[in-house]
Design a protein around this motif. Sequence first.
Motif, short mmCIF file in Angstrom:
data_model
loop_
_atom_site.label_atom_id
_atom_site.label_comp_id
_atom_site.label_asym_id
_atom_site.label_seq_id
_atom_site.Cartn_x
_atom_site.Cartn_y
_atom_site.Cartn_z
N ARG A 286 8.42 4.48 9.91
CA ARG A 286 7.40 3.89 9.26
C ARG A 286 6.27 4.63 8.61
N ALA A 287 5.93 5.61 9.38
CA ALA A 287 4.95 6.53 8.62
C ALA A 287 5.50 7.29 7.52
N ALA A 288 6.66 7.76 7.56
CA ALA A 288 7.37 8.35 6.24
C ALA A 288 7.43 7.38 5.09
N LEU A 289 7.85 6.01 5.54
CA LEU A 289 7.77 5.13 4.42
C LEU A 289 6.34 4.52 3.96
N VAL A 290 5.40 4.47 4.80
CA VAL A 290 4.07 4.31 4.32
C VAL A 290 3.35 5.46 3.60
N SER A 291 3.73 6.69 4.04
CA SER A 291 3.21 7.80 3.27
C SER A 291 3.75 8.10 1.98
N LEU A 292 5.06 7.64 1.96
CA LEU A 292 5.85 7.70 0.77
C LEU A 292 5.01 6.58 -0.25
N GLY A 293 4.74 5.42 0.30
CA GLY A 293 4.21 4.30 -0.51
C GLY A 293 2.63 4.75 -0.67
N ASP A 294 1.98 5.34 0.10
CA ASP A 294 0.42 5.50 -0.22
C ASP A 294 0.32 6.89 -0.65
N LEU A 295 0.53 7.89 -0.20
CA LEU A 295 0.13 9.12 -0.57
C LEU A 295 0.90 9.56 -1.83
N THR A 296 2.09 9.37 -2.01
CA THR A 296 3.16 9.70 -3.14
C THR A 296 2.60 8.79 -4.32
N THR A 297 2.54 7.58 -3.88
CA THR A 297 2.19 6.64 -5.07
C THR A 297 0.98 6.89 -5.67
N TYR A 298 0.00 7.22 -4.98
CA TYR A 298 -1.43 7.58 -5.23
C TYR A 298 -1.40 8.87 -6.20
N ASP A 299 -0.64 9.94 -5.82
CA ASP A 299 -0.66 11.06 -6.33
C ASP A 299 0.09 10.99 -7.91
N VAL A 300 1.21 10.13 -7.86
CA VAL A 300 2.10 9.89 -9.10
C VAL A 300 1.16 9.21 -10.01
N VAL A 301 0.65 7.97 -9.57
CA VAL A 301 -0.07 7.35 -10.50
C VAL A 301 -1.39 7.77 -10.95
#
Length: 319
Positions: A195-210
């Motif tokens: 879950r943490a890997a998916l949430v971090s992908l969604g949260d951290l990665t999305t924030y940085d990319v956007v």
Amino acid sequence: MSEEVKHCPPRDITSLPTKFVLTACAAAMAELVTFPLDLTKTRLQIQGEASPRRFIGGHRAKPYRGMIQTAVGIVKEEGLFKLWQGITPAICRHIVYSGMRMVTYEKLRDSVLCKDKDGTFPLWKAVLGGMLGGALGQFLASPADLVKIQMQMEGRRRLEGKPPRVHGITQVFVKIVSEGGIRGLWAGWIPNVQRAALVSLGDLTTYDVVKQFLLRNTTLKDNSLCHGLSSICSGLVAATLGTPADVIKSRIMNQTRDNQGRGLQYKSTIDCLMKTTEREGFMALYKGFLPIWARMAPWSMTFWLTFEQIRRLTGVDSF
């Protein structure tokens, strides 16, 4: 090789502890503000498991049917401050989890994976960094998450006429270790890390990319508006990716265990997944999605705005 190394900006290792502390402060603030939604989400996710009929005050208890009804029910049946039951281990968990995932991601981004020649950080690298950071941070924080889940469910257990399992954080740790040893503190760590890997992908990665997309392709500056828009996107993606694993994690962590620390209801992540979908349907994996999203949106915004402002005030470069 030298071409790639040239594009990796030098990093000051001594700044990592500082960034960890700044992340912990921002995460604690976001957790304190949005924790009642996390409690509501957990109650909704546990609801529906195979269990005896519940009675409250001599009457059969009605199931919660939504985020608002759940929150109102908790306040009426248990008291206002029960909405923050389990906040201490939750904050401890986020200090470890958020601190480690953010520091790990920045380290991977700036010193290991490195940016491309044009100065951009490719999506696949951002995905890899986000998932690795989230998985590592959650593995280390899993014991605190287990304590939080069990404390969150105590109020409901007492109202259902079930004997209390714990009365405080210390007793929870002692109980878990006595039943399953040190390894018992990592019960449910597999779905937790997933879950943490998916949430971090969604949260951290999305924030940085956007954020980088907005800075490169719009007239927005590196300010609160840019941070806010990025955090809105990250919260939505994180909730969508992380809810199924979050449901399974909550159920595995909340189940009763035998003297060897083995779960009495679910044998594994796959077993929990199969039983949940067979008994309650596929959409049961998205139980609590609304409070998860409703929590992740303000959590993400509170965290990222606080985090960016704290970094700026302390002289640390913008994330």
